[in-house]
Design a protein around this motif. Structure first.
Motif, PDB file in Angstrom:
ATOM      1  N   LEU A   1       0.828  -1.206   0.000  1.00 19.82           N
ATOM      2  CA  LEU A   1       0.000   0.000   0.000  1.00 19.82           C
ATOM      3  C   LEU A   1       0.862   1.256   0.000  1.00 19.82           C
ATOM      4  O   LEU A   1       0.557   2.230  -0.692  1.00 19.82           O
ATOM      5  N   ALA A   2       1.946   1.258   0.774  1.00 16.71           N
ATOM      6  CA  ALA A   2       2.822   2.430   0.864  1.00 16.71           C
ATOM      7  C   ALA A   2       3.542   2.694  -0.450  1.00 16.71           C
ATOM      8  O   ALA A   2       3.775   3.846  -0.822  1.00 16.71           O
ATOM      9  N   GLN A   3       3.883   1.615  -1.167  1.00 14.92           N
ATOM     10  CA  GLN A   3       4.690   1.788  -2.376  1.00 14.92           C
ATOM     11  C   GLN A   3       3.871   1.935  -3.649  1.00 14.92           C
ATOM     12  O   GLN A   3       4.282   2.648  -4.566  1.00 14.92           O
ATOM     13  N   ASN A   4       2.733   1.252  -3.728  1.00 11.92           N
ATOM     14  CA  ASN A   4       2.046   1.165  -5.019  1.00 11.92           C
ATOM     15  C   ASN A   4       0.572   1.520  -5.022  1.00 11.92           C
ATOM     16  O   ASN A   4      -0.051   1.557  -6.080  1.00 11.92           O
ATOM     17  N   SER A   5      -0.021   1.757  -3.838  1.00 15.38           N
ATOM     18  CA  SER A   5      -1.441   2.100  -3.805  1.00 15.38           C
ATOM     19  C   SER A   5      -1.622   3.595  -4.035  1.00 15.38           C
ATOM     20  O   SER A   5      -0.947   4.403  -3.396  1.00 15.38           O
ATOM     21  N   PRO A   6      -2.525   3.989  -4.929  1.00 13.08           N
ATOM     22  CA  PRO A   6      -2.697   5.422  -5.210  1.00 13.08           C
ATOM     23  C   PRO A   6      -3.228   6.219  -4.020  1.00 13.08           C
ATOM     24  O   PRO A   6      -2.925   7.398  -3.870  1.00 13.08           O
ATOM     25  N   ASP A   7      -4.032   5.562  -3.164  1.00 16.50           N
ATOM     26  CA  ASP A   7      -4.623   6.274  -2.032  1.00 16.50           C
ATOM     27  C   ASP A   7      -4.187   5.738  -0.669  1.00 16.50           C
ATOM     28  O   ASP A   7      -4.654   6.197   0.370  1.00 16.50           O
ATOM     29  N   GLY A   8      -3.296   4.739  -0.655  1.00 14.04           N
ATOM     30  CA  GLY A   8      -2.799   4.189   0.593  1.00 14.04           C
ATOM     31  C   GLY A   8      -3.722   3.182   1.240  1.00 14.04           C
ATOM     32  O   GLY A   8      -3.403   2.639   2.300  1.00 14.04           O
ATOM     33  N   THR A   9      -4.866   2.926   0.612  1.00 13.56           N
ATOM     34  CA  THR A   9      -5.813   1.954   1.171  1.00 13.56           C
ATOM     35  C   THR A   9      -6.261   0.907   0.155  1.00 13.56           C
ATOM     36  O   THR A   9      -6.639  -0.197   0.544  1.00 13.56           O
ATOM     37  N   THR A  10      -6.221   1.229  -1.125  1.00 10.44           N
ATOM     38  CA  THR A  10      -6.665   0.288  -2.163  1.00 10.44           C
ATOM     39  C   THR A  10      -5.572  -0.742  -2.418  1.00 10.44           C
ATOM     40  O   THR A  10      -4.423  -0.385  -2.710  1.00 10.44           O
ATOM     41  N   CYS A  11      -5.919  -2.012  -2.331  1.00  7.63           N
ATOM     42  CA  CYS A  11      -4.941  -3.082  -2.545  1.00  7.63           C
ATOM     43  C   CYS A  11      -4.392  -3.038  -3.968  1.00  7.63           C
ATOM     44  O   CYS A  11      -5.070  -2.588  -4.898  1.00  7.63           O
ATOM     45  N   VAL A  12      -3.156  -3.502  -4.124  1.00  6.37           N
ATOM     46  CA  VAL A  12      -2.467  -3.444  -5.416  1.00  6.37           C
ATOM     47  C   VAL A  12      -2.900  -4.645  -6.265  1.00  6.37           C
ATOM     48  O   VAL A  12      -2.539  -5.784  -5.985  1.00  6.37           O
ATOM     49  N   ALA A  13      -3.670  -4.363  -7.305  1.00  4.87           N
ATOM     50  CA  ALA A  13      -4.337  -5.411  -8.076  1.00  4.87           C
ATOM     51  C   ALA A  13      -3.366  -6.339  -8.794  1.00  4.87           C
ATOM     52  O   ALA A  13      -3.575  -7.553  -8.836  1.00  4.87           O
ATOM     53  N   LYS A  14      -2.289  -5.784  -9.365  1.00  3.66           N
ATOM     54  CA  LYS A  14      -1.388  -6.639 -10.155  1.00  3.66           C
ATOM     55  C   LYS A  14      -0.681  -7.679  -9.294  1.00  3.66           C
ATOM     56  O   LYS A  14      -0.405  -8.798  -9.743  1.00  3.66           O
ATOM     57  N   ILE A  15      -0.412  -7.319  -8.037  1.00  5.57           N
ATOM     58  CA  ILE A  15       0.221  -8.276  -7.127  1.00  5.57           C
ATOM     59  C   ILE A  15      -0.781  -9.350  -6.715  1.00  5.57           C
ATOM     60  O   ILE A  15      -0.497 -10.549  -6.790  1.00  5.57           O
ATOM     61  N   ASN A  16      -1.971  -8.928  -6.291  1.00  4.89           N
ATOM     62  CA  ASN A  16      -2.984  -9.897  -5.875  1.00  4.89           C
ATOM     63  C   ASN A  16      -3.423 -10.802  -7.013  1.00  4.89           C
ATOM     64  O   ASN A  16      -3.717 -11.983  -6.801  1.00  4.89           O
ATOM     65  N   SER A  17      -3.475 -10.259  -8.221  1.00  3.26           N
ATOM     66  CA  SER A  17      -3.842 -11.071  -9.384  1.00  3.26           C
ATOM     67  C   SER A  17      -2.824 -12.182  -9.614  1.00  3.26           C
ATOM     68  O   SER A  17      -3.188 -13.342  -9.869  1.00  3.26           O
ATOM     69  N   ALA A  18      -1.536 -11.852  -9.508  1.00  2.00           N
ATOM     70  CA  ALA A  18      -0.479 -12.856  -9.670  1.00  2.00           C
ATOM     71  C   ALA A  18      -0.569 -13.914  -8.572  1.00  2.00           C
ATOM     72  O   ALA A  18      -0.387 -15.113  -8.824  1.00  2.00           O
ATOM     73  N   ASN A  19      -0.865 -13.468  -7.353  1.00  2.00           N
ATOM     74  CA  ASN A  19      -1.018 -14.410  -6.237  1.00  2.00           C
ATOM     75  C   ASN A  19      -2.166 -15.378  -6.478  1.00  2.00           C
ATOM     76  O   ASN A  19      -2.072 -16.574  -6.164  1.00  2.00           O
ATOM     77  N   GLN A  20      -3.271 -14.880  -7.033  1.00  2.00           N
ATOM     78  CA  GLN A  20      -4.433 -15.729  -7.295  1.00  2.00           C
ATOM     79  C   GLN A  20      -4.139 -16.782  -8.367  1.00  2.00           C
ATOM     80  O   GLN A  20      -4.634 -17.907  -8.281  1.00  2.00           O
ATOM     81  N   ILE A  21      -3.327 -16.414  -9.342  1.00  2.00           N
ATOM     82  CA  ILE A  21      -2.940 -17.389 -10.377  1.00  2.00           C
ATOM     83  C   ILE A  21      -2.185 -18.538  -9.737  1.00  2.00           C
ATOM     84  O   ILE A  21      -2.440 -19.717 -10.016  1.00  2.00           O
ATOM     85  N   PHE A  22      -1.244 -18.208  -8.859  1.00  2.00           N
ATOM     86  CA  PHE A  22      -0.493 -19.242  -8.145  1.00  2.00           C
ATOM     87  C   PHE A  22      -1.432 -20.103  -7.301  1.00  2.00           C
ATOM     88  O   PHE A  22      -1.358 -21.334  -7.313  1.00  2.00           O
ATOM     89  N   ASN A  23      -2.304 -19.451  -6.548  1.00  2.00           N
ATOM     90  CA  ASN A  23      -3.216 -20.184  -5.669  1.00  2.00           C
ATOM     91  C   ASN A  23      -4.124 -21.133  -6.438  1.00  2.00           C
ATOM     92  O   ASN A  23      -4.384 -22.259  -5.985  1.00  2.00           O
ATOM     93  N   ASN A  24      -4.621 -20.691  -7.589  1.00  2.00           N
ATOM     94  CA  ASN A  24      -5.486 -21.560  -8.391  1.00  2.00           C
ATOM     95  C   ASN A  24      -4.736 -22.805  -8.857  1.00  2.00           C
ATOM     96  O   ASN A  24      -5.289 -23.914  -8.872  1.00  2.00           O
ATOM     97  N   GLN A  25      -3.480 -22.620  -9.238  1.00  2.00           N
ATOM     98  CA  GLN A  25      -2.676 -23.770  -9.668  1.00  2.00           C
ATOM     99  C   GLN A  25      -2.339 -24.680  -8.481  1.00  2.00           C
ATOM    100  O   GLN A  25      -2.278 -25.904  -8.630  1.00  2.00           O
ATOM    101  N   LEU A  26      -2.146 -24.085  -7.304  1.00  2.00           N
ATOM    102  CA  LEU A  26      -1.847 -24.880  -6.113  1.00  2.00           C
ATOM    103  C   LEU A  26      -3.062 -25.724  -5.722  1.00  2.00           C
ATOM    104  O   LEU A  26      -2.923 -26.900  -5.360  1.00  2.00           O
TER     105      LEU A  26
END
Length: 368
Positions: free
Chosen positions: A234-259
């Motif tokens: 949030l500190a490094q990549n969120s535009p408002d400091g509260t919105t989760c960073v979509a590109k990171i979470n999206s990559a995590n979900q791809i891994f989780n689906n394969q797991l």
């Protein structure tokens, strides 16, 4: 005093001693399983990095400020998820780190987790020494040889180990301290998120099969949580400091689906074993979506750390943390508080939602 009175007194004392033992070891007596083996990263490391040349260490205050014995190397103010699961499984004490455990104590299980570790060997190298998933599996093999020596032969060891719970939780650092760190690593230029997840799952699969070859039969494969919602992200990549960073979470979900698919593959191919998947992403989503229902009022800032929302780095030695720790979802820039860990541990053990664990929770796995 008559002999009958003496006899009654002796029996009475024995009964009291027995009752005190039952209280000290818990009402349920023996744990559900004889041992609990843990593989992972800083989310569950409880001291394996203390003695190595690494920046990823937490054996100082304020880490452990709420843990009974103080700082141990746990990256939290108190207990971790696996500490909570160990309690629920009925263990009298927490599972000791590989760095410290000796002799017959290994029969209760060992924690091999190492902060900054990943599935890939190079992951986290900018932080110094760490024990990758492959290194942790090698350490487990060493433990197995010791179990064989203690129990007398390989058959006895195999029969013992097949009853134990094995928890695997790696992958977070392969994104946090590898893929999304392009100044240090090439992986984001070499692989698309889909390709990278496949590469990770392939290596992960090989290492889990090694655990199976060395006796593991009840395995818990933990999905990655929402790294894109951490104070650091949030500190490094969120535009408002509260919105989760979509590109990171999206990559995590791809891994989780394969797991999760890998769990199906293992259960289909290795029929004398049972694999389950813990949906940490989904569990954390519920904590972030409705924090008040879990007692959290601060979800975007660490309880201690440096920089915006305490999100740049981990807690500094001797730093004074926030007072309302149970109201914070995150303890530092990356790691949850004990309050959050306890909720995740409880939902992993006893699924609160049908999506928390697949195809069953840890409690049911332990009973097989």
């Amino acid at each position: 005093m008559t002999s009958e009175q003496k006899k009654w007194l002796v029996m009475h004392v024995i009964a009291i001693i027995f009752a005190l033992k039952m209280v000290s070891f818990g009402v349920n007596g023996d744990p559900q399983v004889p041992c609990y083996f843990i593989f992972g990263d800083s989310l569950v490391d409880n001291g394996n990095n203390n003695g190595i040349a690494s920046l990823a260490r937490a054996n100082y205050l304020p880490y452990g400020i709420d843990f009974p014995s103080g700082p141990t190397g746990r990256f939290s103010n108190g207990r971790t998820v696996v500490d909570t699961v160990a309690e629920l499984l009925g263990f009298d004490d927490y599972i000791p780190p590989y760095a410290n455990v000796r002799g017959e104590a290994i029969l209760g299980g060992v924690n091999y987790a190492s902060a900054a570790a990943g599935i890939r060997d190079e992951t986290g190298q900018q932080l110094g020494a760490r024990i990758s998933f492959g290194g942790q599996v090698n350490n487990y093999k060493n433990t197995v040889s010791q179990v064989v020596d203690i129990l007398g032969d390989e058959d006895s060891a195999a029969n013992y180990l097949r009853q134990c719970i094995y928890s695997v939780g790696l992958g977070s650092n392969d994104y946090l301290n590898n893929y999304f760190m392009p100044n240090y690593y090439q992986t984001s230029r070499q692989f698309t998120p889909e390709q990278y997840a496949s590469v990770l799952i392939q290596q992960y699969s090989q290492l889990v099969r090694e655990l199976y070859n060395y006796g593991a039969r009840k395995l818990v494969l933990n999905g990655i949580g929402q790294i894109g919602c951490s104070p650091n992200a949030l500190a490094q990549n969120s535009p408002d400091g509260t919105t989760c960073v979509a590109k990171i979470n999206s990559a995590n979900q791809i891994f989780n689906n394969q797991l999760r698919s890998l769990v199906d593959t293992f259960n289909r191919e290795l029929t004398d074993a049972k694999f389950i998947y813990i949906n940490n992403y989904g569990i954390f989503q519920s904590l972030i979506s409705s924090p008040q229902s879990y007692g959290f009022t601060v979800t975007n800032a660490g309880c201690c750390g440096v920089g915006k929302n305490n999100g740049q780095i981990t807690c500094l030695p001797g730093q004074t943390p926030c007072q309302d720790r149970d109201a914070h979802l995150f303890w530092d820039a990356f790691h949850p508080t004990e309050a959050a860990n306890v909720i995740v541990g409880r939902r992993s053990y006893n699924a609160q939602s049908a999506s928390d664990a697949y195809p069953m929770d840890i409690n049911r796995l332990a009973q097989l």
